[in-house]
Design an enzyme around this catalytic site. Structure first.
Site, PDB file in Angstrom:
ATOM      1  N   ASP A  93      -8.052   4.318   7.070  1.00  0.00           N
ATOM      2  CA  ASP A  93      -6.677   4.346   7.568  1.00  0.00           C
ATOM      3  C   ASP A  93      -5.851   5.358   6.791  1.00  0.00           C
ATOM      4  O   ASP A  93      -6.149   5.692   5.637  1.00  0.00           O
ATOM      5  CB  ASP A  93      -6.040   2.960   7.511  1.00  0.00           C
ATOM      6  CG  ASP A  93      -5.978   2.384   6.099  1.00  0.00           C
ATOM      7  OD1 ASP A  93      -6.967   2.518   5.361  1.00  0.00           O
ATOM      8  OD2 ASP A  93      -4.932   1.799   5.740  1.00  0.00           O
ATOM      9  N   GLU A 109      -6.011  -0.216   3.645  1.00  0.00           N
ATOM     10  CA  GLU A 109      -5.630   0.116   2.273  1.00  0.00           C
ATOM     11  C   GLU A 109      -4.196   0.600   2.201  1.00  0.00           C
ATOM     12  O   GLU A 109      -3.477   0.300   1.246  1.00  0.00           O
ATOM     13  CB  GLU A 109      -6.569   1.189   1.707  1.00  0.00           C
ATOM     14  CG  GLU A 109      -6.526   1.305   0.184  1.00  0.00           C
ATOM     15  CD  GLU A 109      -5.409   2.216  -0.326  1.00  0.00           C
ATOM     16  OE1 GLU A 109      -5.090   2.125  -1.535  1.00  0.00           O
ATOM     17  OE2 GLU A 109      -4.857   3.008   0.462  1.00  0.00           O
ATOM     18  N   GLU A 110      -3.764   1.340   3.206  1.00  0.00           N
ATOM     19  CA  GLU A 110      -2.413   1.891   3.197  1.00  0.00           C
ATOM     20  C   GLU A 110      -1.371   0.904   3.710  1.00  0.00           C
ATOM     21  O   GLU A 110      -0.172   1.188   3.661  1.00  0.00           O
ATOM     22  CB  GLU A 110      -2.353   3.165   4.054  1.00  0.00           C
ATOM     23  CG  GLU A 110      -3.262   4.294   3.584  1.00  0.00           C
ATOM     24  CD  GLU A 110      -2.803   4.929   2.278  1.00  0.00           C
ATOM     25  OE1 GLU A 110      -1.880   4.377   1.635  1.00  0.00           O
ATOM     26  OE2 GLU A 110      -3.375   5.969   1.902  1.00  0.00           O
ATOM     27  N   HIS A 148     -11.167   4.077   2.343  1.00  0.00           N
ATOM     28  CA  HIS A 148     -10.446   3.589   3.520  1.00  0.00           C
ATOM     29  C   HIS A 148     -10.348   4.679   4.575  1.00  0.00           C
ATOM     30  O   HIS A 148     -10.182   5.862   4.258  1.00  0.00           O
ATOM     31  CB  HIS A 148      -9.055   3.085   3.149  1.00  0.00           C
ATOM     32  CG  HIS A 148      -8.164   4.091   2.476  1.00  0.00           C
ATOM     33  ND1 HIS A 148      -7.283   4.891   3.174  1.00  0.00           N
ATOM     34  CD2 HIS A 148      -8.001   4.417   1.176  1.00  0.00           C
ATOM     35  CE1 HIS A 148      -6.614   5.655   2.328  1.00  0.00           C
ATOM     36  NE2 HIS A 148      -7.039   5.404   1.104  1.00  0.00           N
ATOM     37  N   HIS A 167       0.417  11.606   1.303  1.00  0.00           N
ATOM     38  CA  HIS A 167       1.524  10.912   1.971  1.00  0.00           C
ATOM     39  C   HIS A 167       2.677  11.857   2.331  1.00  0.00           C
ATOM     40  O   HIS A 167       3.724  11.399   2.786  1.00  0.00           O
ATOM     41  CB  HIS A 167       2.064   9.762   1.107  1.00  0.00           C
ATOM     42  CG  HIS A 167       1.101   8.629   0.936  1.00  0.00           C
ATOM     43  ND1 HIS A 167       1.509   7.346   0.657  1.00  0.00           N
ATOM     44  CD2 HIS A 167      -0.251   8.579   0.993  1.00  0.00           C
ATOM     45  CE1 HIS A 167       0.459   6.556   0.547  1.00  0.00           C
ATOM     46  NE2 HIS A 167      -0.626   7.299   0.747  1.00  0.00           N
ATOM     47  N   ASP A 180      -6.166  12.005   1.291  1.00  0.00           N
ATOM     48  CA  ASP A 180      -6.099  10.554   1.096  1.00  0.00           C
ATOM     49  C   ASP A 180      -6.469   9.824   2.382  1.00  0.00           C
ATOM     50  O   ASP A 180      -5.598   9.469   3.164  1.00  0.00           O
ATOM     51  CB  ASP A 180      -4.680  10.187   0.655  1.00  0.00           C
ATOM     52  CG  ASP A 180      -4.544   8.746   0.234  1.00  0.00           C
ATOM     53  OD1 ASP A 180      -5.564   8.073   0.025  1.00  0.00           O
ATOM     54  OD2 ASP A 180      -3.394   8.278   0.112  1.00  0.00           O
TER      55      ASP A 180
END
EC number: 3.5.1.18
Length: 375
Positions: A68, A133-134, A66, A348, A99
Site C-alpha cells: 500500500d 502499513e500506511e 507493504h 510521502h 516507499d
C-alpha cells in the site's frame, strides 16, 4: 532495462492506496510460487496480507514490506502522473518508488537470483507483505505475526524494506525504533461571554501552564542507541469561532516518541501527575502505537553491515531515529530486525522518486545479505 526497474514500474502502475492492494500480491505470488514458495493469502477484515515461505527448516529469514501507498494529494501538483512510472535520467518518478515498491522489486529480484544460485539454501526464506502499513496498521503485519505465533511459526531474522537511507543507499540501517505513545486530552471549562470571565472558566488558560511544563520536561537522556524521549503537541482546538465566547472545552493532541529508558506506563503516570498538579478537569485517551525495540550487533546486523560494505564500500551507520515501522510488531517475538531500503528524501511527498541505479545497488545488497546468512 534491469529487472528491478521493470518490477518497480509494474508495481507503481497499480494504484494501491491503503488498504487496497490492486493485484500487487497476486503478481508477487505468481513469481514466488514459480520459485517453490508456499504462499498464503491472509485476510483480516478489509486488508489483504501475504505470508510466503520456501523451506521448512530454521533459521527463517523474512523480508517484510507493504504494497500500500499513501494518497497522492492533488495530482495536478505532480510533474508526472503518480501511477505512471516515468524515468527522467537516473530518476524514477511515481507514488511508492521509495516507499516501498522499489524495495519490494529489489527483494523479488534478489530472491530470484539467490534461489537460482542456491536452490538448496539453508533454512527458510519468507516474505511478510501487507496492504495496511500506511493506514491504521491494525489488520496487517500485527495480525499476521499473531497468526504465525498461534501455530508456533517463528521468524529468526527479518529485514524490513523501509526507506532507511539518508544520502545514498546503504548509508543508514535502522536497527531499532523509538516507541510511539499518543494522547487526546480534553480539558473542561465553563463556556461564557468574554466580557464576564468571572462567570466562566477558560480551559485554554487552564491548560497552558500544564502544557508548558510537559513541553519543558526532560523525560530521559536517551542512551547509546536512542535519543532522548520527546514530547510534541500536534493539535490544539478550542472555541466556537466567535471572538466573544470563552470556550467550554480545549482539545489537545500530543505524542511521545520514547526510548528504552522509559515505559509507556511511566509516561502516562508522569503526564497525569502534571495535569493533576495544575488542577485540570480533563479526560485523557491514550493510544500506544508501538513499543521501542532494538536489535544489537549480531548475525543479522553484522551480515547487513558486511553486505553494504561488499557492494558499496560504505561503512554504514546504525540508527534508531525516525518514525515507526512494522518492525515494531515483529521484534517483540524475539526476532532480529533491521530496516534497510532506498533513500527517504521524497517519501510521502509530491513527485516521490528514487534513483534507478540505487535500486540495482539495493538489489545487490539484499542478494549479498542472503548469501551471508542463508548460503
Amino acid at each position: 532495462m534491469s529487472r528491478t526497474l521493470d518490477y518497480t514500474k509494474e508495481l507503481i502502475r497499480r494504484a494501491s492506496v491503503t488498504p487496497e492492494d490492486e493485484g500487487c500480491q497476486d503478481w508477487m505470488i505468481e513469481k514466488l510460487e514459480a520459485l517453490g514458495f508456499q504462499c498464503e493469502t491472509l485476510w483480516f477484515e478489509e486488508v489483504r496480507n501475504l505470508w510466503a515461505r520456501r523451506g521448512t527448516q530454521g533459521p527463517v529469514f523474512a523480508f517484510a514490506g507493504h504494497t500500500d501507498v499513501v494518497p497522492t494529494g492533488d495530482v495536478s501538483a505532480w510533474k508526472y502522473d503518480p501511477f505512471t512510472p516515468t524515468e527522467e535520467g537516473d530518476l524514477l518518478y511515481g507514488r511508492g518508488t521509495a516507499d516501498m515498491k522499489g524495495s519490494i522489486a529489489a527483494i523479488m529480484v534478489a530472491i530470484e537470483d539467490f534461489v537460482a544460485a542456491h536452490p538448496d539454501h539453508n533454512g527458510s526464506l519468507a516474505l511478510l507483505i501487507t496492504a495496511d502499513e500506511e493506514g491504521p496498521s491494525v489488520n496487517g503485519t500485527v495480525k499476521v505475526v499473531e497468526h504465525l505465533q498461534a501455530r508456533n511459526e517463528h521468524i529468526d531474522y527479518c529485514l524490513v524494506g523501509e526507506p532507511s537511507s539518508t544520502n545514498t543507499v546503504g548509508d543508514v540501517i535502522k536497527n531499532g525504533r523509538r516507541g510511539s505513545l499518543g494522547a487526546r486530552l480534553t480539558v473542561k471549562g465553563i463556556q461564557g461571554h468574554v466580557a464576564y470571565p468571572h462567570l466562566a472558566r477558560n480551559p485554554v488558560h487552564d491548560a497552558t501552564p500544564a502544557l508548558a511544563e510537559l513541553a519543558g520536561t526532560e523525560w530521559d537522556q536517551g542512551n547509546d542507541f536512542f535519543p532522548a524521549t520527546s514530547f510534541q503537541i500536534s493539535n490544539i482546538n478550542a472555541g466556537t469561532g466567535a471572538t466573544n465566547v470563552i470556550p467550554g472545552t480545549c482539545e489537545v493532541i500530543f505524542n511521545f516518541r520514547f526510548s528504552t529508558e522509559l515505559t509507556d506506563a511511566l509516561l502516562r503516570e508522569r503526564t497525569e501527575a502534571v495535569l493533576d498538579k495544575h488542577g485540570l478537569d480533563y479526560d485523557l485517551q491514550w493510544t500506544l502505537s508501538g513499543q521501542p525495540f532494538l536489535t544489537d550487533r549480531g548475525a543479522l546486523v553484522d551480515a547487513a553491515v558486511t553486505a553494504i560494505r561488499d557492494v558499496t564500500g560504505l561503512d554504514t551507520e546504525l540508527s534508531t531515529a525516525g518514525g515507526t515501522s512494522d518492525g515494531r510488531f515483529i521484534a517483540p517475538t524475539g526476532s532480529q530486525v533491521v530496516e534497510l531500503g532506498p533513500t527517504n528524501a521524497t517519501i510521502h511527498k509530491v513527485d516521490e522518486h528514487t534513483s534507478i541505479s540505487e535500486l540495482d545497488t539495493l538489489t545487490g545488497i539484499y542478494t549479498r545479505l542472503l548469501e551471508k546468512l542463508m548460503q
